[in-house]
Design a protein around this motif. Structure first.
Motif, PDB file in Angstrom:
ATOM      1  N   ALA A 155       0.459  -1.323  -0.052  1.00 16.22           N
ATOM      2  CA  ALA A 155      -0.094  -0.083   0.150  1.00 16.22           C
ATOM      3  C   ALA A 155       0.911   1.679   0.009  1.00 16.22           C
ATOM      4  O   ALA A 155       0.662   1.987  -0.099  1.00 16.22           O
ATOM      5  N   GLY A 156       2.504   1.062  -0.327  1.00 16.62           N
ATOM      6  CA  GLY A 156       3.457   2.302   0.047  1.00 16.62           C
ATOM      7  C   GLY A 156       3.420   2.594   1.442  1.00 16.62           C
ATOM      8  O   GLY A 156       3.602   4.033   1.621  1.00 16.62           O
ATOM      9  N   THR A 157       3.139   2.028   2.520  1.00 17.25           N
ATOM     10  CA  THR A 157       3.194   2.685   3.732  1.00 17.25           C
ATOM     11  C   THR A 157       4.403   2.234   4.576  1.00 17.25           C
ATOM     12  O   THR A 157       4.491   1.102   4.204  1.00 17.25           O
ATOM     13  N   LEU A 158       5.318   2.930   4.412  1.00 19.73           N
ATOM     14  CA  LEU A 158       6.251   2.719   5.492  1.00 19.73           C
ATOM     15  C   LEU A 158       6.082   2.858   7.128  1.00 19.73           C
ATOM     16  O   LEU A 158       5.626   4.170   7.542  1.00 19.73           O
ATOM     17  N   SER A 159       6.513   1.398   8.105  1.00 21.95           N
ATOM     18  CA  SER A 159       6.088   1.413   9.060  1.00 21.95           C
ATOM     19  C   SER A 159       7.483   1.906  10.081  1.00 21.95           C
ATOM     20  O   SER A 159       8.324   0.878  10.047  1.00 21.95           O
ATOM     21  N   LEU A 160       7.949   2.747  10.423  1.00 21.75           N
ATOM     22  CA  LEU A 160       8.415   3.308  11.610  1.00 21.75           C
ATOM     23  C   LEU A 160       8.658   3.156  12.922  1.00 21.75           C
ATOM     24  O   LEU A 160       7.084   3.789  13.349  1.00 21.75           O
ATOM     25  N   ASP A 161       8.979   2.835  14.031  1.00 23.06           N
ATOM     26  CA  ASP A 161       8.632   2.316  15.220  1.00 23.06           C
ATOM     27  C   ASP A 161      10.325   3.098  15.805  1.00 23.06           C
ATOM     28  O   ASP A 161      11.487   2.850  16.516  1.00 23.06           O
ATOM     29  N   VAL A 162      10.032   4.536  16.464  1.00 19.81           N
ATOM     30  CA  VAL A 162      11.167   5.269  17.440  1.00 19.81           C
ATOM     31  C   VAL A 162      10.841   5.192  18.634  1.00 19.81           C
ATOM     32  O   VAL A 162       9.961   5.490  19.625  1.00 19.81           O
ATOM     33  N   ARG A 163      12.047   4.645  19.393  1.00 17.57           N
ATOM     34  CA  ARG A 163      11.952   4.045  20.712  1.00 17.57           C
ATOM     35  C   ARG A 163      12.473   4.437  21.188  1.00 17.57           C
ATOM     36  O   ARG A 163      13.835   5.156  21.093  1.00 17.57           O
ATOM     37  N   ASN A 164      12.076   4.783  22.823  1.00 15.28           N
ATOM     38  CA  ASN A 164      13.344   5.476  23.903  1.00 15.28           C
ATOM     39  C   ASN A 164      13.187   4.220  24.644  1.00 15.28           C
ATOM     40  O   ASN A 164      12.050   4.589  25.677  1.00 15.28           O
ATOM     41  N   GLU A 165      14.470   3.797  24.343  1.00 16.33           N
ATOM     42  CA  GLU A 165      14.445   1.856  25.077  1.00 16.33           C
ATOM     43  C   GLU A 165      15.479   2.215  26.489  1.00 16.33           C
ATOM     44  O   GLU A 165      15.017   1.188  27.470  1.00 16.33           O
ATOM     45  N   ALA A 166      15.412   3.422  27.054  1.00 20.92           N
ATOM     46  CA  ALA A 166      16.590   3.019  28.260  1.00 20.92           C
ATOM     47  C   ALA A 166      15.216   4.309  29.364  1.00 20.92           C
ATOM     48  O   ALA A 166      16.059   4.289  29.816  1.00 20.92           O
ATOM     49  N   LEU A 167      14.288   4.852  28.302  1.00 17.83           N
ATOM     50  CA  LEU A 167      13.547   5.579  29.540  1.00 17.83           C
ATOM     51  C   LEU A 167      14.138   6.934  29.815  1.00 17.83           C
ATOM     52  O   LEU A 167      14.534   7.409  30.832  1.00 17.83           O
ATOM     53  N   GLU A 168      15.276   7.154  28.551  1.00 19.25           N
ATOM     54  CA  GLU A 168      16.152   9.324  29.074  1.00 19.25           C
ATOM     55  C   GLU A 168      15.449   9.631  28.836  1.00 19.25           C
ATOM     56  O   GLU A 168      14.140   9.862  28.561  1.00 19.25           O
ATOM     57  N   THR A 169      16.272  10.694  29.198  1.00 16.39           N
ATOM     58  CA  THR A 169      15.305  12.459  28.949  1.00 16.39           C
ATOM     59  C   THR A 169      15.810  12.429  27.449  1.00 16.39           C
ATOM     60  O   THR A 169      17.216  12.856  27.417  1.00 16.39           O
ATOM     61  N   HIS A 170      14.965  12.277  26.252  1.00 15.42           N
ATOM     62  CA  HIS A 170      15.095  12.721  24.911  1.00 15.42           C
ATOM     63  C   HIS A 170      14.908  13.966  24.552  1.00 15.42           C
ATOM     64  O   HIS A 170      13.106  13.536  24.556  1.00 15.42           O
ATOM     65  N   TYR A 171      15.314  14.534  23.525  1.00 13.14           N
ATOM     66  CA  TYR A 171      14.292  15.694  22.917  1.00 13.14           C
ATOM     67  C   TYR A 171      15.290  15.425  21.863  1.00 13.14           C
ATOM     68  O   TYR A 171      15.803  16.001  21.120  1.00 13.14           O
ATOM     69  N   ILE A 172      13.604  15.352  20.889  1.00 13.75           N
ATOM     70  CA  ILE A 172      13.946  15.359  19.772  1.00 13.75           C
ATOM     71  C   ILE A 172      13.103  16.560  18.602  1.00 13.75           C
ATOM     72  O   ILE A 172      11.892  16.906  18.856  1.00 13.75           O
TER      73      ILE A 172
END
Lengths: 389, 258
Positions: free
Chosen positions: A179-196
């Motif tokens: 269907a033309g869909t690209l599924s990506l999963d962004v993870r914060n695996e270490a439960l750190e504080t990340h600012y994206i």
């Protein structure tokens, strides 16, 4: 060799700001070497570094019987992705193992009070969960591979300080579905504080016989008709042409004498590349398949942060945000780290392009650089001594 | 003449970045805040540390939101220099200034009043602005461009330098009030009733500024009209004098005397 043009189609996927989290309990990860002796049993996670550069993670521990390591492991290739030819592994010969490390979670009452304050301060030096200790400590991006998450990239390659944070482009192997869909999963695996600040998907139109890489300026570049270098010789004089010729498990590593001879003022290794230039061409694209030796990671975490103890938070939050300090650090870093590619011209080497080092957190990377050609077609790839793929 | 040629080169090289999305693709990202007389700084760290000064490749682009859209208004060159190093000479011997503190320290009014254009000896970031896309009546290489608040407010840019006070007052009508409130609160260390006083003084000045902008919209602000603006700024300070505690008032003195 084709000098490509590229068309970029951009689609904003998401912009996310992950609010600061405070931690009241300090959780740490102890890393310890594992003896290569029969009878050894480890009940926590173990990361096994194989002689061929691949790694095997035994999440629930190992047992060494005789000359074999037993456990329920998953095998990862040089790019930290699961190997395609059977990633699940139950036993590996001990003589194929270069090193083993065990990882153990712990909770420190003493450090709890300290880290509570630090976490409230918004630092990223917060908790580090076990899995991330195995592969790094930054946001990870997965694709969906037939229902199985496949590690595609790890962000924040250049983000040791907000002052010098930079764009970070990774090549994805995942393909859109029907269907033309690209599924990506962004993870914060270490439960750190990340600012994206920004997250984008770049779509690049290219010919079927081309593939796309980020260039030295993090821009997408389509390349095709790749040819191996004619000859490659390292600083110690070894011919490493066959090691570098194919995208395989053979990994270039610095000669032990080169590593042993490292000093504070001379810690470079290099490979002289000779290239057969097709007639009529005036530039060449160099394509590298690299794996960071994690020298940067060690420098940042073990040499720059750890000795400072709690003051490391001031170093991250204040010193690295002071312009004068960043100028000093940035100039040193730029002159000593990364790949420097000089070109042989008139019997002398002239600096042509720098591939900035992959940042302290970079794990894997493919790189491309456009180089002006010189008639003798020789280039030198210089980098701090260590292992590179 | 050499300066004009330099600016023409800058314009030719950065025309593609008039669309800010293009700059993002090229690796630029915002740093610091939105300054009333400078707009936003968008930086390309790789170019910054490339070790070269190339007019066609400025490491900093300056954008401001005008008519609801980001507009490229100028560029800045920045060179990370170590002790003993000097920046290259520019056309017309334009002077570089330097930054050494944190972005926050170097951004507020107090630092600009007391320490900007700091030492040229230690490790520092040598910097020069080039107003290639929004002409600066004070000079192409002047750090602040006080025509910007006029353009942001929908007015024609003044033909001559309106000066910093007039520029600040006009900026209050297009978002500058938030910038100055943050700066005043930070410098004064204001809390409680002092912070309320700062907010009220700036809100009142903003109303006066907006009224002035409305009166002058559609016509070039003449010299006589511009002379009304310093009075708005002065009234704001008189209000602050009357309502702030002595400690906050003392700490704000360096700003008032600018």
């Amino acid at each position: 060799m084709r000098i490509p043009l590229f068309i970029v189609r951009r689609a904003l996927l998401a912009t996310a700001i992950i609010a600061a989290a405070t931690a009241c309990i300090f959780r740490g990860v102890k890393v310890a070497p594992v003896a290569h002796t029969s009878g050894t049993t480890v009940l926590s996670a173990v990361k096994v570094h194989l002689q061929d550069g691949e790694t095997v993670v035994f999440a629930h521990g190992i047992r060494i019987d005789g000359d074999t390591v037993h456990g329920a492991g998953r095998r990862y290739g040089l790019t930290d992705s699961l190997v395609s030819n059977g990633s699940d592994i139950a036993a590996i010969p001990l003589d194929s193992v270069a090193a083993m490390e065990s990882f153990t979670n712990y909770v420190s009452g003493t450090e709890t009070a300290i880290m509570t304050t630090l976490a409230v301060g918004g630092t990223v030096l917060g908790t580090v969960a076990l899995f991330k200790a195995l592969f790094g400590s930054c946001p990870t991006i997965y694709s969906d591979s037939a229902g199985v998450p496949a590690l595609e990239a790890e962000g924040f390659s250049y983000s040791i300080s907000p002052l010098i944070e930079r764009r970070d482009v990774h090549r994805l192997r995942a393909q859109p579905d029907r269907a033309g869909t690209l599924s990506l999963d962004v993870r914060n695996e270490a439960l750190e504080t990340h600012y994206i600040n920004q997250l984008e998907l770049l779509g690049v139109t290219h010919a079927q016989d081309e593939f796309v890489l980020p260039d030295a300026e993090e821009r997408p570049l389509a390349v095709g008709a790749i040819v191996p270098v004619a000859r490659a010789v390292d600083r110690a004089g070894h011919d490493v042409t066959s090691v570098l010729a194919e995208n395989d498990s053979l990994v270039f590593r610095s000669d032990p004498k080169t590593v042993a001879g490292v000093t504070a003022t001379d810690f470079d290794d290099w490979i002289d590349l000779s290239i057969l230039v097709p007639p009529g061409r005036d530039s060449v694209v160099l394509v590298f398949r690299l794996r960071n030796s994690l020298l940067n990671t060690v420098l940042l975490y073990d040499e720059m942060l750890r000795p400072q103890g709690a003051r490391a938070v001031d170093f991250e939050g204040r010193d690295l945000n002071t312009i004068a300090d960043m100028v000093t650090l940035g100039r040193w870093y730029g002159s000593r780290m990364g790949l420097h590619v000089p070109v042989r011209q008139g019997g002398e080497w002239h600096e042509a392009v720098d591939v900035p080092d992959a940042g302290p957190n970079r794990q894997t990377r493919a790189r491309a650089n456009r180089e002006p050609l010189r008639h003798d077609g020789r280039l030198r790839k210089r980098a701090p001594a260590g292992r590179r793929a | 003449m050499a300066a004009a040629r330099f600016v023409a080169r800058v314009r030719a090289a950065t025309a593609r970045c008039r669309e800010r999305d293009r700059a993002v693709l090229d690796g630029y990202r915002p740093i610091g805040g939105d300054f009333p007389g400078m707009g936003e700084h968008w930086i390309d760290v790789r170019t910054l540390f490339s070790g070269t000064f190339t007019p066609e490749q400025p490491p900093i682009l300056e954008y401001a939101t005008i008519d609801g859209r980001p507009a490229l208004i100028g560029v800045a060159y920045a060179l990370p220099l170590l002790p003993g190093e000097m920046p290259p000479a520019l056309p017309g011997n334009v002077a570089w200034h330097s930054h050494i503190g944190t972005v926050e320290d170097e951004s507020d009014l107090l630092s600009q009043a007391m320490e900007s254009h700091g030492s040229m000896r230690g490790a520092r970031l040598a910097m020069i602005h080039v107003w290639a896309w929004l002409p600066n009546p004070a000079g192409t290489f002047d750090a602040d461009n006080w025509a910007l608040p006029f353009v942001r407010a929908g007015l024609a840019p003044p033909a001559t330098d309106p000066g910093s006070v007039a520029g600040r007052v006009v900026s209050l009508a297009s978002g500058g009030d938030a910038f100055y409130e943050r700066a005043f609160l930070s410098v004064a260390g204001a809390t409680g009733s002092d912070s309320v006083a700062v907010h009220r003084a700036l809100a009142t000045a903003r109303i006066s500024a907006a009224a002035w902008v409305a009166r002058n919209r559609g016509a070039d602000a003449d010299h006589q009209a511009l002379e009304e603006l310093p009075r708005v700024w002065a009234v704001m300070w008189e209000t602050l004098d009357a309502s702030l505690g002595s400690g906050a008032r003392t700490r704000l003195l360096p700003l008032r005397n600018r």
